[in-house]
Enzyme design. Structure first.
Site, short mmCIF file in Angstrom:
data_model
loop_
_atom_site.label_atom_id
_atom_site.label_comp_id
_atom_site.label_asym_id
_atom_site.label_seq_id
_atom_site.Cartn_x
_atom_site.Cartn_y
_atom_site.Cartn_z
N ASP A 180 58.63 40.87 -17.94
CA ASP A 180 59.11 41.04 -16.57
C ASP A 180 58.96 39.77 -15.75
OD1 ASP A 180 60.25 42.69 -14.57
OD2 ASP A 180 58.30 42.76 -13.59
N ASP A 181 57.90 39.01 -16.01
CA ASP A 181 57.68 37.78 -15.22
C ASP A 181 58.78 36.76 -15.48
OD1 ASP A 181 55.11 38.75 -14.33
OD2 ASP A 181 54.43 38.36 -16.37
N GLU A 221 53.21 41.56 -19.62
CA GLU A 221 52.99 41.45 -18.19
C GLU A 221 51.80 40.53 -17.89
OE1 GLU A 221 55.20 43.54 -16.41
OE2 GLU A 221 54.51 42.32 -14.76
N ASP A 222 52.02 39.57 -17.05
CA ASP A 222 50.93 38.71 -16.56
C ASP A 222 50.13 38.01 -17.66
OD1 ASP A 222 51.84 39.21 -14.08
OD2 ASP A 222 50.09 40.30 -13.35
N TYR A 270 51.17 48.98 -6.15
CA TYR A 270 51.46 47.73 -6.82
C TYR A 270 51.11 46.56 -5.90
CZ TYR A 270 52.97 44.89 -10.52
OH TYR A 270 52.94 43.95 -11.51
N LYS A 297 52.37 49.19 -13.02
CA LYS A 297 53.77 48.99 -13.43
C LYS A 297 54.34 50.28 -14.03
CE LYS A 297 55.59 45.02 -12.73
NZ LYS A 297 56.04 43.68 -12.94
N ARG A 301 46.70 35.84 -16.42
CA ARG A 301 47.29 35.35 -15.16
C ARG A 301 47.75 36.54 -14.34
NH1 ARG A 301 52.91 34.69 -13.73
NH2 ARG A 301 52.17 36.74 -13.23
N ASN A 314 54.14 34.39 -4.41
CA ASN A 314 53.32 35.49 -3.89
C ASN A 314 51.85 35.10 -3.94
OD1 ASN A 314 55.49 37.43 -3.71
ND2 ASN A 314 55.47 37.49 -5.94
P1 NAD Z 1 53.69 29.57 -13.55
O1 NAD Z 1 52.25 29.21 -13.51
O2 NAD Z 1 54.30 29.91 -14.86
O3 NAD Z 1 54.54 28.34 -12.92
C1 NAD Z 1 54.19 27.62 -11.77
C2 NAD Z 1 54.99 26.32 -11.75
O4 NAD Z 1 54.80 25.68 -10.49
C3 NAD Z 1 54.57 25.31 -12.82
O5 NAD Z 1 55.71 24.67 -13.31
C4 NAD Z 1 53.75 24.27 -12.02
O6 NAD Z 1 53.84 22.97 -12.57
C5 NAD Z 1 54.47 24.31 -10.69
N1 NAD Z 1 53.65 23.83 -9.59
C6 NAD Z 1 52.36 24.08 -9.33
N2 NAD Z 1 51.98 23.44 -8.20
C7 NAD Z 1 53.07 22.78 -7.75
C8 NAD Z 1 53.31 21.96 -6.64
N3 NAD Z 1 52.36 21.68 -5.75
N4 NAD Z 1 54.55 21.42 -6.48
C9 NAD Z 1 55.52 21.71 -7.36
N5 NAD Z 1 55.35 22.50 -8.43
C10 NAD Z 1 54.14 23.03 -8.62
O7 NAD Z 1 53.87 30.74 -12.51
P2 NAD Z 1 55.12 31.76 -12.42
O8 NAD Z 1 54.86 32.97 -13.23
O9 NAD Z 1 56.36 31.01 -12.65
O10 NAD Z 1 55.01 32.21 -10.90
C11 NAD Z 1 55.18 31.29 -9.85
C12 NAD Z 1 55.24 32.02 -8.53
O11 NAD Z 1 56.41 32.83 -8.48
C13 NAD Z 1 54.06 32.95 -8.27
O12 NAD Z 1 53.60 32.79 -6.97
C14 NAD Z 1 54.63 34.32 -8.45
O13 NAD Z 1 53.98 35.28 -7.63
C15 NAD Z 1 56.06 34.11 -8.01
N6 NAD Z 1 56.95 35.13 -8.61
C16 NAD Z 1 57.78 35.83 -7.78
C17 NAD Z 1 58.61 36.81 -8.30
C18 NAD Z 1 59.54 37.57 -7.40
O14 NAD Z 1 59.72 37.20 -6.28
N7 NAD Z 1 60.17 38.63 -7.85
C19 NAD Z 1 58.58 37.09 -9.66
C20 NAD Z 1 57.74 36.34 -10.49
C21 NAD Z 1 56.93 35.36 -9.95
#
Ligand code: NAD
Length: 590
Positions: free
Chosen positions: A304-305, A281-282, A138, A209, A191, A446
């Site tokens: 899951d996201d 997913e994604d 993964y 997954k 994504r 990430n």
């Molecule tokens: P997403 O695209 O849905 O959301 C990203 C958000 O960040 C948007 O609201 C965007 O406006 C904002 N953003 C972008 N650039 C920015 C900046 N410079 N300053 C402030 N805000 C900013 O993405 P997502 O699915 O919510 O994922 C976001 C991150 O969280 C990814 O890196 C993902 O890998 C991580 N994530 C971690 C886990 C975990 O730790 N278990 C789970 C899911 C997602």
């Protein structure tokens, strides 16, 4: 059919597995939800595999572990060299090979080859070496595999449904050889992790997954179906790549996209019944929220996201209360990033606060502040915000920079879900440390390079007072003679056990309360020893035990809510969950 674990001996007859069979009670082979009587069905034969074909059937192949007796009985003599190895010895050999590979992608390919060659050995390896192999099958390695999917692609895995299949998705589903599917993980590849639009190459994600569903949650492999929906890609590099495996056109959007997804969701329910779990997913966030909203009342769906992330992060925060003292409602939360992860997490924590303190959820939301790429979400921006951001736009003057927001809001918990690295600067962390004895900092973006700060920065800039967790793993940090082991808020803690809980109880809809009990179940598994090191999550080495615990709590809640259809309710749900889990130990063939 025997009951597995090398018991009385089985014929290697195609289909129908052990524990989820009649005994396990999670199987609905020809039950009420398999198909309606007037449906067309594929002619399906059952045959006994032997000789050359047995060696090439990954469900039954054991390689050098076939005994002399089995080699005699199944026409294998001469097709294998003379040595007979135990499964343990095969495992040892493979792990030596695996560790010799220098490049992570080589390890990934070796694991995929093994899965295609000898399924039980693949899962044995993954279960016994979960901490080492999780990053291989993964994230992060699967991301690279998706990027290079076109060139490493050898045999298709999973089911590809493209715009070309419009109008015949039900027929395509019937092409899949396994009939008793319990979980589908589906992506449209828009994504993939933090890597953007990878189109059809996103298939690595559902495949990865689902291997975790089996390894960590014990759902049997033949009940898992990875699907990629190909509506095109907007990735120019892929569109211009002569080896690209997907549709070479820009992404379908609007009605055309919605119609294909609608046909897919209906076909899935028609083919597999009400209790099939569909995990999205994604998907890009505009579609992710829309699909979840649209299908949560008519299908058993889980994202899951959004939901899995929320549940694992809530578990981490509940667990942190053991270190900070107080209750959830005492905290003020600030999120950098207001997308799927950020708003999903905020939603679930607000719901938990509302339930625990008996205040309306709208009131609980006032403790949450979210920042997106344009600054703090405030009421004056409401009109222009996407609908999922609107509940978080409170009365406040607009503020652009994170440091100014931190100083104005004075949060106790700072969570990074922006996907943009290095945003929790020294100023930001020091400000958190100036008004919190134990600031809770979660840098969830990430991969590691995109984390909002490193574990070392969080501990150093707070003089060792931070409680820290991240999305990607960080090595332990030594500060002032004390060793801190940061926790990883890995979704793999929750979704396999959560899914098992739904499946084993025959639950027909996901209710938010099920996510809340999953968080509590995970938090309850964290040991004193973990807390002493500052860790908010339990050791992954115990993941099957943790998953059984989560599954039991989820199932119990589903029964309480009247959402579980498998009756009677088992007396001991933990024991039932464990008894339902797939075992990768070889079986003996008669
Ligand atoms: P997403 O695209 O849905 O959301 C990203 C958000 O960040 C948007 O609201 C965007 O406006 C904002 N953003 C972008 N650039 C920015 C900046 N410079 N300053 C402030 N805000 C900013 O993405 P997502 O699915 O919510 O994922 C976001 C991150 O969280 C990814 O890196 C993902 O890998 C991580 N994530 C971690 C886990 C975990 O730790 N278990 C789970 C899911 C997602």
């Amino acid at each position: 059919m025997g009951s597995g674990k090398g018991s009385g001996g089985d014929s290697p007859v195609a289909e129908i597995d052990d524990k989820f069979g009649v005994g396990g009670g999670v199987h609905d082979t020809y039950g009420e939800d398999s198909a309606t009587e007037d449906q067309l069905v594929t002619p399906w034969t059952i045959s006994v595999a032997s000789g050359y074909s047995l060696l090439r059937d990954p469900h039954y192949n054991k390689g050098l572990a076939f005994t002399e007796k089995e080699r005699d009985a199944h026409y294998l003599c001469g097709l294998l060299p003379p040595a007979v190895l135990s499964q343990e010895l095969q495992e040892k050999k493979l792990m030596i090979n695996m560790r010799n590979y220098q490049v992570p992608l080589q390890r990934y390919m070796a694991m995929m080859d093994l899965q295609e060659r000898n399924e039980r050995l693949f899962y044995k390896l993954l279960i016994d070496n979960v901490q080492e192999l999780l990053p291989v099958v993964y994230t992060p390695t699967v991301g690279e595999a998706c990027q290079k999917y076109g060139s490493i692609f050898r045999r298709p895995q999973g089911l590809f449904i493209s715009l070309k299949e419009k109008g015949k998705i039900l027929e395509v589903l019937k092409n899949w050889p396994e009939k008793n599917i319990q979980v589908i993980v589906v992506t449209d590849g828009e994504r993939i992790l933090g890597l953007g639009d990878l189109g059809c190459q996103g298939m690595g994600i559902p495949v990865g997954k689902l291997s975790l569903y089996t390894a960590l949650g014990g759902v049997r492999p033949s009940a898992c179906l990875p699907i990629t929906i190909d509506v095109g890609t907007n990735n120019e590099k892929l569109l211009n790549d002569e080896f690209y495996i997907g549709l070479k056109q820009n992404r379908a959007t609007g009605q055309e996209y919605d119609d294909l997804l609608e046909e897919f969701m209906s076909a899935v329910k028609q083919n597999y019944g009400e209790k099939i779990l569909v995990q999205f997913e994604d998907f890009a966030n505009h579609n992710a929220f829309k699909l979840l909203d649209k299908y949560r009342t008519t299908h058993l769906v889980f994202n899951d996201d959004i939901q899995g992330t929320a549940s694992v992060v809530l578990a981490g925060i509940v667990s942190a209360l053991n270190l900070t003292g107080g209750i959830l409602a005492d905290h003020t939360f600030l999120f950098l990033g207001a997308g799927e992860a950020g708003t999903g997490i905020a939603d679930l924590i607000a719901l938990e606060i509302s339930k625990k303190t008996d205040i309306p959820v709208e009131e609980a939301r006032k403790k949450f502040w979210l920042v997106d790429s344009k600054g703090l979400l405030v009421s004056s921006r409401k009109e222009s915000l996407q609908h999922f951001k609107q509940p978080w736009a409170h009365e406040h003057e607009p503020i652009k920079d994170l440091i100014d927001v931190v100083n104005a809001i004075k949060p106790t918990v700072l969570i990074g879900t922006s996907g943009v690295g290095r945003q929790f600067t020294k100023d930001v962390i020091e400000a958190m440390a100036s008004f919190n004895e134990k600031p809770l900092i979660m840098a969830l973006s990430n991969p590691t390079s995109q984390a909002e700060c490193t574990a070392e920065e969080a501990y150093t800039w707070t003089e060792g007072r931070a409680i820290f967790a991240s999305g990607s793993p960080f090595d332990p940090v030594e500060y002032n003679g004390k060793c801190f082991a940061p926790g990883q808020a890995n979704n793999a803690y929750i979704f396999p056990g959560f899914g098992l809980g739904l499946i084993m109880s025959g639950t027909i809809r996901v209710h938010d309360d099920l996510l809340l009990v999953a968080s509590e179940a995970l938090a309850s598994q964290v040991s004193e020893e973990c807390y002493e090191k500052g860790q908010l999550f339990p050791s992954f080495a115990d993941i099957r035990k943790i998953s059984a615990h989560i599954a039991a709590q989820v199932a119990a809640k589903a029964y309480d809510l009247g959402l579980a259809s498998r009756l009677p309710r088992p007396k001991d749900l933990i024991q039932f969950a464990e008894s339902c889990m797939y075992s990768p130990i070889y079986r003996s063939y008669r």
